[in-house]
Structures are given as structure tokens and as C-alpha cells.
Scaffold this motif. Structure first.
Motif, PDB file in Angstrom:
ATOM      1  N   LEU A  95      -6.839   1.732  -8.011  1.00 11.18           N
ATOM      2  CA  LEU A  95      -6.801   1.470  -6.489  1.00 11.18           C
ATOM      3  C   LEU A  95      -6.578   2.767  -5.818  1.00 11.18           C
ATOM      4  CD1 LEU A  95      -5.140  -2.060  -6.639  1.00 11.18           C
ATOM      5  CD2 LEU A  95      -7.428  -1.459  -6.051  1.00 11.18           C
ATOM      6  N   ALA A  96      -5.774   3.723  -6.260  1.00 14.14           N
ATOM      7  CA  ALA A  96      -5.338   4.868  -5.800  1.00 14.14           C
ATOM      8  C   ALA A  96      -6.751   5.903  -6.026  1.00 14.14           C
ATOM      9  CB  ALA A  96      -4.083   5.435  -6.205  1.00 14.14           C
ATOM     10  N   ARG A  97      -7.696   5.672  -6.789  1.00 11.76           N
ATOM     11  CA  ARG A  97      -8.791   6.415  -6.939  1.00 11.76           C
ATOM     12  C   ARG A  97      -8.269   7.774  -8.091  1.00 11.76           C
ATOM     13  NH1 ARG A  97     -12.766   5.277  -2.818  1.00 11.76           N
ATOM     14  NH2 ARG A  97     -12.151   3.019  -2.395  1.00 11.76           N
ATOM     15  N   ILE A  98      -7.309   7.415  -8.879  1.00  8.90           N
ATOM     16  CA  ILE A  98      -7.118   8.446  -9.927  1.00  8.90           C
ATOM     17  C   ILE A  98      -7.574   8.358 -11.201  1.00  8.90           C
ATOM     18  CG2 ILE A  98      -5.218   9.506 -10.972  1.00  8.90           C
ATOM     19  CD1 ILE A  98      -3.226   8.773  -8.476  1.00  8.90           C
ATOM     20  N   HIS A  99      -8.210   8.997 -11.942  1.00 10.98           N
ATOM     21  CA  HIS A  99      -8.656   8.889 -13.249  1.00 10.98           C
ATOM     22  C   HIS A  99      -7.636   9.124 -14.257  1.00 10.98           C
ATOM     23  CE1 HIS A  99     -12.906   8.960 -12.325  1.00 10.98           C
ATOM     24  NE2 HIS A  99     -12.551   9.579 -11.067  1.00 10.98           N
ATOM     25  N   VAL A 100      -7.618   8.280 -14.981  1.00 12.06           N
ATOM     26  CA  VAL A 100      -6.368   8.235 -16.029  1.00 12.06           C
ATOM     27  C   VAL A 100      -6.995   7.714 -17.335  1.00 12.06           C
ATOM     28  CG1 VAL A 100      -4.442   8.112 -14.383  1.00 12.06           C
ATOM     29  CG2 VAL A 100      -5.628   5.918 -15.287  1.00 12.06           C
ATOM     30  N   VAL A 101      -6.287   7.978 -18.447  1.00 11.61           N
ATOM     31  CA  VAL A 101      -6.641   7.564 -19.557  1.00 11.61           C
ATOM     32  C   VAL A 101      -6.709   5.933 -19.930  1.00 11.61           C
ATOM     33  CG1 VAL A 101      -6.261   7.696 -22.048  1.00 11.61           C
ATOM     34  CG2 VAL A 101      -6.119   9.764 -20.906  1.00 11.61           C
ATOM     35  N   GLY A 102      -7.924   5.450 -20.318  1.00 12.89           N
ATOM     36  CA  GLY A 102      -7.655   4.261 -20.602  1.00 12.89           C
ATOM     37  C   GLY A 102      -8.388   3.313 -19.448  1.00 12.89           C
ATOM     38  N   GLN A 103      -8.796   3.968 -18.293  1.00  5.86           N
ATOM     39  CA  GLN A 103      -9.574   3.012 -17.357  1.00  5.86           C
ATOM     40  C   GLN A 103     -11.076   2.703 -17.785  1.00  5.86           C
ATOM     41  OE1 GLN A 103      -9.236   5.947 -13.925  1.00  5.86           O
ATOM     42  NE2 GLN A 103      -7.593   4.732 -13.114  1.00  5.86           N
ATOM     43  N   ASP A 104     -11.520   1.452 -17.106  1.00  6.89           N
ATOM     44  CA  ASP A 104     -12.910   1.058 -17.685  1.00  6.89           C
ATOM     45  C   ASP A 104     -13.581   1.512 -16.280  1.00  6.89           C
ATOM     46  OD1 ASP A 104     -12.040   0.119 -19.937  1.00  6.89           O
ATOM     47  OD2 ASP A 104     -11.153  -1.869 -19.332  1.00  6.89           O
ATOM     48  N   GLY A 105     -14.730   1.669 -16.483  1.00  6.74           N
ATOM     49  CA  GLY A 105     -15.579   1.969 -15.501  1.00  6.74           C
ATOM     50  C   GLY A 105     -15.606   3.235 -14.785  1.00  6.74           C
ATOM     51  N   GLU A 106     -16.269   3.413 -13.602  1.00 11.03           N
ATOM     52  CA  GLU A 106     -16.286   4.533 -12.663  1.00 11.03           C
ATOM     53  C   GLU A 106     -15.556   4.245 -11.599  1.00 11.03           C
ATOM     54  OE1 GLU A 106     -17.544   7.749 -13.233  1.00 11.03           O
ATOM     55  OE2 GLU A 106     -17.937   7.048 -15.555  1.00 11.03           O
ATOM     56  N   LEU A 107     -14.829   5.357 -11.048  1.00 12.65           N
ATOM     57  CA  LEU A 107     -14.043   5.151  -9.903  1.00 12.65           C
ATOM     58  C   LEU A 107     -14.617   5.796  -8.852  1.00 12.65           C
ATOM     59  CD1 LEU A 107     -10.335   5.937 -11.038  1.00 12.65           C
ATOM     60  CD2 LEU A 107     -11.371   3.723 -10.535  1.00 12.65           C
ATOM     61  N   LEU A 108     -14.674   5.246  -7.492  1.00  9.07           N
ATOM     62  CA  LEU A 108     -15.155   6.048  -6.296  1.00  9.07           C
ATOM     63  C   LEU A 108     -14.498   7.305  -6.036  1.00  9.07           C
ATOM     64  CD1 LEU A 108     -15.721   2.895  -3.994  1.00  9.07           C
ATOM     65  CD2 LEU A 108     -17.576   4.164  -5.217  1.00  9.07           C
ATOM     66  N   GLU A 109     -15.135   8.164  -5.595  1.00  2.00           N
ATOM     67  CA  GLU A 109     -14.187   9.427  -5.580  1.00  2.00           C
ATOM     68  C   GLU A 109     -13.500   9.485  -4.267  1.00  2.00           C
ATOM     69  OE1 GLU A 109     -13.945  11.964  -7.622  1.00  2.00           O
ATOM     70  OE2 GLU A 109     -15.393  10.941  -9.039  1.00  2.00           O
ATOM     71  N   GLU A 110     -13.954   9.151  -3.020  1.00  2.00           N
ATOM     72  CA  GLU A 110     -13.177   9.028  -1.989  1.00  2.00           C
ATOM     73  C   GLU A 110     -13.342   8.003  -1.374  1.00  2.00           C
ATOM     74  OE1 GLU A 110     -12.624  12.617   1.733  1.00  2.00           O
ATOM     75  OE2 GLU A 110     -13.120  13.164  -0.377  1.00  2.00           O
ATOM     76  N   ALA A 111     -12.336   7.385  -0.448  1.00  3.23           N
ATOM     77  CA  ALA A 111     -12.287   6.299   0.499  1.00  3.23           C
ATOM     78  C   ALA A 111     -13.449   6.569   1.631  1.00  3.23           C
ATOM     79  CB  ALA A 111     -11.038   5.888   1.003  1.00  3.23           C
ATOM     80  N   GLN A 112     -14.241   5.623   1.831  1.00  2.00           N
ATOM     81  CA  GLN A 112     -15.495   5.871   2.964  1.00  2.00           C
ATOM     82  C   GLN A 112     -14.986   5.290   4.100  1.00  2.00           C
ATOM     83  OE1 GLN A 112     -17.950   7.903   2.135  1.00  2.00           O
ATOM     84  NE2 GLN A 112     -16.993   8.014   0.116  1.00  2.00           N
ATOM     85  N   SER A 113     -13.971   4.290   4.292  1.00  3.34           N
ATOM     86  CA  SER A 113     -13.554   3.814   5.587  1.00  3.34           C
ATOM     87  C   SER A 113     -12.206   3.976   5.657  1.00  3.34           C
ATOM     88  CB  SER A 113     -14.126   2.294   5.664  1.00  3.34           C
ATOM     89  OG  SER A 113     -13.524   1.710   4.456  1.00  3.34           O
ATOM     90  N   ALA A 114     -11.600   3.479   7.047  1.00  4.76           N
ATOM     91  CA  ALA A 114     -10.197   3.486   7.090  1.00  4.76           C
ATOM     92  C   ALA A 114      -9.419   2.273   6.496  1.00  4.76           C
ATOM     93  CB  ALA A 114      -9.870   3.182   8.753  1.00  4.76           C
ATOM     94  N   GLU A 115     -10.319   1.232   6.266  1.00  2.00           N
ATOM     95  CA  GLU A 115      -9.644   0.065   5.272  1.00  2.00           C
ATOM     96  C   GLU A 115      -9.501   0.657   3.595  1.00  2.00           C
ATOM     97  OE1 GLU A 115     -12.184  -0.334   7.509  1.00  2.00           O
ATOM     98  OE2 GLU A 115     -11.365  -1.525   9.003  1.00  2.00           O
ATOM     99  N   GLU A 116     -10.337   1.213   3.268  1.00  2.87           N
ATOM    100  CA  GLU A 116     -10.490   1.885   1.934  1.00  2.87           C
ATOM    101  C   GLU A 116      -9.571   2.631   1.858  1.00  2.87           C
ATOM    102  OE1 GLU A 116     -14.323   3.085   1.007  1.00  2.87           O
ATOM    103  OE2 GLU A 116     -15.081   0.922   0.699  1.00  2.87           O
ATOM    104  N   GLU A 117      -9.120   3.604   2.876  1.00  2.50           N
ATOM    105  CA  GLU A 117      -8.312   4.648   2.669  1.00  2.50           C
ATOM    106  C   GLU A 117      -6.728   4.097   2.721  1.00  2.50           C
ATOM    107  OE1 GLU A 117      -6.627   8.609   5.271  1.00  2.50           O
ATOM    108  OE2 GLU A 117      -8.356   7.957   5.598  1.00  2.50           O
ATOM    109  N   ARG A 118      -6.552   2.970   3.552  1.00  2.54           N
ATOM    110  CA  ARG A 118      -5.354   2.183   3.661  1.00  2.54           C
ATOM    111  C   ARG A 118      -4.989   1.731   2.039  1.00  2.54           C
ATOM    112  NH1 ARG A 118      -2.221   3.680   6.335  1.00  2.54           N
ATOM    113  NH2 ARG A 118      -0.623   3.234   4.880  1.00  2.54           N
ATOM    114  N   VAL A 119      -6.043   1.155   1.404  1.00  2.00           N
ATOM    115  CA  VAL A 119      -5.598   0.715   0.069  1.00  2.00           C
ATOM    116  C   VAL A 119      -5.318   1.902  -0.860  1.00  2.00           C
ATOM    117  CG1 VAL A 119      -6.873  -0.148  -2.200  1.00  2.00           C
ATOM    118  CG2 VAL A 119      -7.327  -0.929   0.129  1.00  2.00           C
TER     119      VAL A 119
END
Length: 537
Positions: A95-119
Motif C-alpha cells: 500500500l506504501a508502493r514499496i517493492h520488497v522481497v515476497g510481493q506478488d504482482g506489480e506495484l503502481l509507481e506513484e500515487a496519481q490522485s490525492a486519495e491514493e497519496e493519502r493511502v
């Protein structure tokens, strides 16, 4: 708000209903920092339920509300079991958009909206709390290489997302503070020193005019903004942790001198308030104290700006800022160990190895003596304040002050006693094995200090113990008979003997090498060998 009601709603799968209940819970508990032991089990289940909602919901508002609740709960160390697991840390890192070992799937690189940034911000805040309050979470963070992922994350964070950058840096600081093994990894593998140096350059708007010389701020320059001040402090704190470990083989002098150049520039800047300026300068000084002393020449070697001919063309503006900072901390009279000892240590070490720094500080702190009517510890000069600290109750504080003055005196016992008196300096001399006089081990330049005429004329009358001219005291034995004197002497011997036998005191003497020893041992060592005269013709 009943936790049972919220847990029932979570089990029912109605995320909209959960969101409304959590918003109410957050409003009621936003300022709660102490929790009742009775509801511990319910809060543990609550944490597990929140993680369940976070994994199944893809609505930013619901996610940020859940994370805010989890942040409130993470203030309680006893309920972090479900979060301080690999699954919990992976959820928050995702949820913090940090790539770590053991994650499944791709993460979005940067929040696009104010709501996503709040997350992202709330997830980072949760990670900060969980890592700070849970040793298992720290271990899991190391295993999934959370710090390494944070460094990659910071490379992609734009300056427009202030809170994302701020809490990413804070999390990096916490990981490097709490895990010594993480520091080495950050320095060797993640390139964190270079990353944080770049962040400081960008945040402080550093423009280089020489290899390690930044453009000096103009008198009318605006202060550092509150946002940039926050970012710079977190970067300085993280850099301090990372540079604590030995970097002699990995980090070259160029990178370390670059840090020294940035901190020099920072010491010239101000923030919106005096307290904030002092705080960020304190972090800069802490970082400087970690750097190899050979790199501190950057503080005074600024060819473009120029310096003072008196000090070999070196620029001593930063040295004066350090001195002013030290005096301000002394005048505050609180928190000496954390607030004062770093700057004392920095100035002592830089003076020991950089002649121009020592000469300037000596001129400011220990100018030639003229008036020796008052004790060295009495008065309002910097010298008086430092001498008072030589008998401070805290060992680190008194050692720091004494060592600084000793270095300014080129580690000469005679020079130190001239400025402090034997009584104030006894602790340092005992620790150094210099009670009998002499010099320290460091070699200094041969330039000699000349005494003033006033001091030369007063020197024969100075009490070496107190370091000042004492008014003549009446002799208490003047009107005694020889029998009375003998009686008082015997009485004193008996009292000392009794205290010694009860081990309340232990009479000591000074060995030939200047160290203390039991009196009998010291006398035996200093006694001349028995004569071996012969009667031969």
C-alpha cells in the motif's frame, strides 16, 4: 464505539459499512495514546480484521480509513502480533508502493490522485509505528529488504509529494537506527549515502562553485521552508545512522567531503524560527561528528569565498557558528549530554588535527590572561562556562569540556592549569595519567603563546590549585603553642587512620608516571634505592 460491532461488520464483508464505523472510531480515538489492558484481545482481533479489509478492498478512501485506524492501534505495542508478520508487513509495504522481497504482482509507481497519496502516506505512518514498536516487525523488515525497497522508492518520489518523501525518510531513519545490520547494507548495497546526499542537495538548493564549496546564502535570502526543513532533518538523521558504521573501505573521501560541504552550507542557513534553526544545526553537527577528521578541512577551505590571512587564508565563519551553538547550548543549562557533547567533541577533534581551527578557537575561548583575580570558573566568558563544566556531575559532559580545553592548550598540562587551575583539571589529568605534568600524545605546531605583562607580574601570587590570586588568609596556627600544633597534627593523623581502616577513604599518591596509586605503593616507588657505599680505599 464497540469493537464487537466493527468486527461483525468486517466479517459481514460490507466495506462501506466498515468504512463509516471506522471513521467514527478514528474521530473518537485520534488522540488516544494509552490503551486499557482489558481490551487487548479484542484489539488484536481488530488488527487482524483491518488487514483482511486492506487485502480485499481496492477503494482508496476505505484503505486510508483502515490504515488510519491501524495507525492508532499500532501505538499499543501489545497488539501488533498480526501486523508484525511477513504477511502484515508485505500488505503495508504494498500500500506504501514499496517493492520488497515476497510481493506478488506489480506495484503502481506513484500515487496519481490525492486519495491514493493519502493511502501511501497512511501506510508509511503505520510502518513507522509498527517498526518502532515491534522487534519482530524489525526482523521481518530486514528479511523482506524493506530498507532497500525504501531507497528505490525514494528515487522515484517527486518533490510535489512532500509527506510521502517525509515519512519514507523517517522509516529509513528508524530502520537504520534500530538495526545495525541494516546500516551496512544501506551503505554497501543500496547506495543510501549517495541517495541521501542528493536529497539534501535538492532540498537545501545547494549550488556548487567549487569541488566542495557551495554558493553562500545572501543576507536577504529566504529561510528554509518548514517542509524542506522537515525533509532535511530526516535525511540528516538517516545519514547519521548510516555513517556511524566504519566506512573507511567503502565510502571514498569525495562522498564524505561532499557531505561536509553540504552541512557547512546548512550551518549558514536559517529557518523560520530560532528553535528550528538550532534543531537542524544540531542534526548537522551530529553528522559532522561522524565524518573522518581528515574531511573536516572542507569547513574552512573555501577558496572562492576566501578567508582570513591571519589563519592561513582559511574561512572560519563555520567555526564561529559552531562556537556560538556551543555557548547557546551551555546557556540553556539542560540536556547537556545529548545537546552539548557532540559539538564539544567535534570542535576538540577538528582542533586536534586542523591547526587553523585550533588557533581560531584558542583566540576566542582562551585569549591571553590579564585579570586573574577571580577563579577561572567564575564569570560569563566562554572560558568561564567551560571551566565550570569540568566539574559537572555527568562524566561525558565534564570529559568533553576538559578535553576541548586541553586540545586548545596543545595538550600541555602547564598551559591547561594556567587557564583552569589544578582543582578543575584534576579529573582529566588523572584519567590521562598526567597528574605529575607533561604533555599528551598528539604533536602540535611549535608556535608558542606569549603571556601578557599583567599575567607575568601576577604569576608568583597565583594559587595553582584555584587558578587565581587569593587574598591573604589568617594563619590558624599562628597563635598556637608547639604543644597545641603537635596535638592537632596527631589528632588529624588518627582521624585519617580511622577513616582509612574503615575503608571510607583510601589515601593515594602519584606515581612517577603521573598515575594514582595507593599511598604506600606510590611512596615505595618514588623512594631512592638503598645506597651501596663501600668502605674500600
Amino acid at each position: 464505539m464497540s469493537l464487537t460491532t466493527i468486527l461483525s461488520e468486517i466479517d459481514g464483508g460490507d466495506d462501506k459499512g466498515v468504512e463509516k464505523l471506522l471513521q467514527k472510531y478514528n474521530t473518537e480515538n485520534r488522540h488516544t495514546f494509552a490503551f486499557d489492558h482489558k481490551g487487548e484481545d479484542a484489539r488484536i482481533k481488530f488488527c487482524q480484521g483491518l488487514l483482511t479489509v486492506l487485502r480485499r478492498s481496492d477503494h482508496p478512501l476505505c484503505q486510508s480509513t483502515c490504515l488510519e485506524t491501524l495507525r492508532i492501534l499500532s501505538r499499543d505495542k501489545r497488539v501488533l502480533g498480526p501486523v508484525a508478520t511477513k504477511e502484515g508487513i508485505l500488505t503495508l509495504a504494498g500500500l506504501a508502493r514499496i517493492h520488497v522481497v515476497g510481493q506478488d504482482g506489480e506495484l503502481l509507481e506513484e500515487a496519481q490522485s490525492a486519495e491514493e497519496e493519502r493511502v501511501v502516506v497512511e501506510a508509511l505512518k503505520c510502518l513507522c509505528n509498527v517498526v518502532f514498536n515491534s522487534v519482530p516487525a524489525q526482523q521481518v523488515g530486514t528479511e523482506v529488504k524493506l530498507a532497500e525497497g525504501l531507497c528505490a522508492h525514494l528515487h522515484s518520489v517527486s518533490s510535489s509529494h512532500h509527506e510521502v518523501g517525509l515519512f519514507s525518510l523517517r522509516l529509513l531513519f528508524l530502520l537504520s537506527a534500530l538495526r545495525t545490520d541494516v546500516r551496512g547494507m544501506l551503505r554497501k548495497e543500496a547506495g543510501a549515502v549517495r541517495l541521501l546526499t542528493d536529497i539534501l542537495e535538492r532540498t537545501l538548493d545547494v549550488h556548487w562553485v567549487g569541488p566542495y564549496e557551495a554558493t553562500p546564502p545572501k543576507p536577504e535570502a529566504l529561510p528554509i521552508s518548514p517542509e524542506n526543513n522537515e525533509l532535511a532533518m530526516e535525511a540528516l538523521k538517516a545519514l547519521f545512522n548510516i555513517t556511524m558504521s566504519d566506512s573507511s573501505n567503502e565510502d571514498n573521501d569525495h562522498q564524505l567531503r561532499l557531505i561536509a560541504g553540504i552541512t557547512r552550507h546548512l550551518l549558514m542557513l536559517k529557518t523560520n524560527t530560532e528553535d528550528k534553526t538550532e534543531e537542524i544545526h544540531s542534526h548537522a553537527i551530529n553528522l559532522l561528528s561522524n565524518l573522518p577528521v581528515r574531511c573536516l578541512d572542507v569547513l574552512i577551505d573555501v577558496p572562492v569565498q576566501g578567508g582570513m590571512e591571519k589563519y592561513g587564508g582559511k574561512n572560519v565563519n563555520t567555526v564561529q557558528i559552531l562556537l556560538d551553538f556551543m555557548e547557546k547550548r551551555i546557556d540553556k543549562g539542560i540536556n547537556y549530554k545529548e545537546g552539548l557533547t557532540p559539538v564539544l567533541s567535534l570542535m576538540a577533534e577538528s582542533s586536534r588535527y586542523h591547526r587553523e581551527i585550533r588557533r581560531y578557537l584558542k583566540a576566542q575561548v582562551l585569549p591571553p590572561l590579564k585579570d586573574v583575580k577571580e577563579r577561572p570558573e567564575i564569570g560569563g566568558t566562554v572560558r568561564n562556562k567551560l571551566v565550570r563544566l569540568m566539574t559537572h556531575i555527568d562524566m561525558a559532559v565534564k570529559q568533553g569540556a576538559a578535553e576541548f580545553l586541553f586540545v586548545l592548550c596543545k595538550e600541555s598540562v602547564d598551559n591547561l592549569l594556567k587557564y583552569t587551575g589544578y582543582g578543575n583539571a584534576a579529573g582529566l589529568l588523572m584519567a590521562r595519567g598526567l597528574l605529575a605534568g607533561g604533555r599528551g600524545e598528539t604533536q602540535y605546531s611549535s608556535d608558542e603563546d606569549s603571556d601578557t605583562e599583567e599575567y607575568k607580574s601576577a604569576k608568583p601570587f597565583i594559587n595553582p590549585i584555584t587558578g587565581h590570586i587569593e587574598h591573604p588568609m589568617p594563619n590558624p596556627m599562628e597563635e598556637m603553642t608547639e604543644e597545641q600544633k603537635d596535638y592537632e597534627a596527631q589528632k588529624l593523623v588518627s582521624m585519617i587512620d580511622e577513616l582509612s581502616r574503615k575503608e571510607l577513604i583510601r589515601p593515594m599518591g602519584v606515581r612517577k608516571d603521573g598515575t594514582l596509586a595507593p599511598l604506600g605503593e606510590a611512596i615505595h616507588e618514588c623512594s631512592p634505592p638503598p645506597s651501596s657505599d663501600s668502605d674500600s680505599d
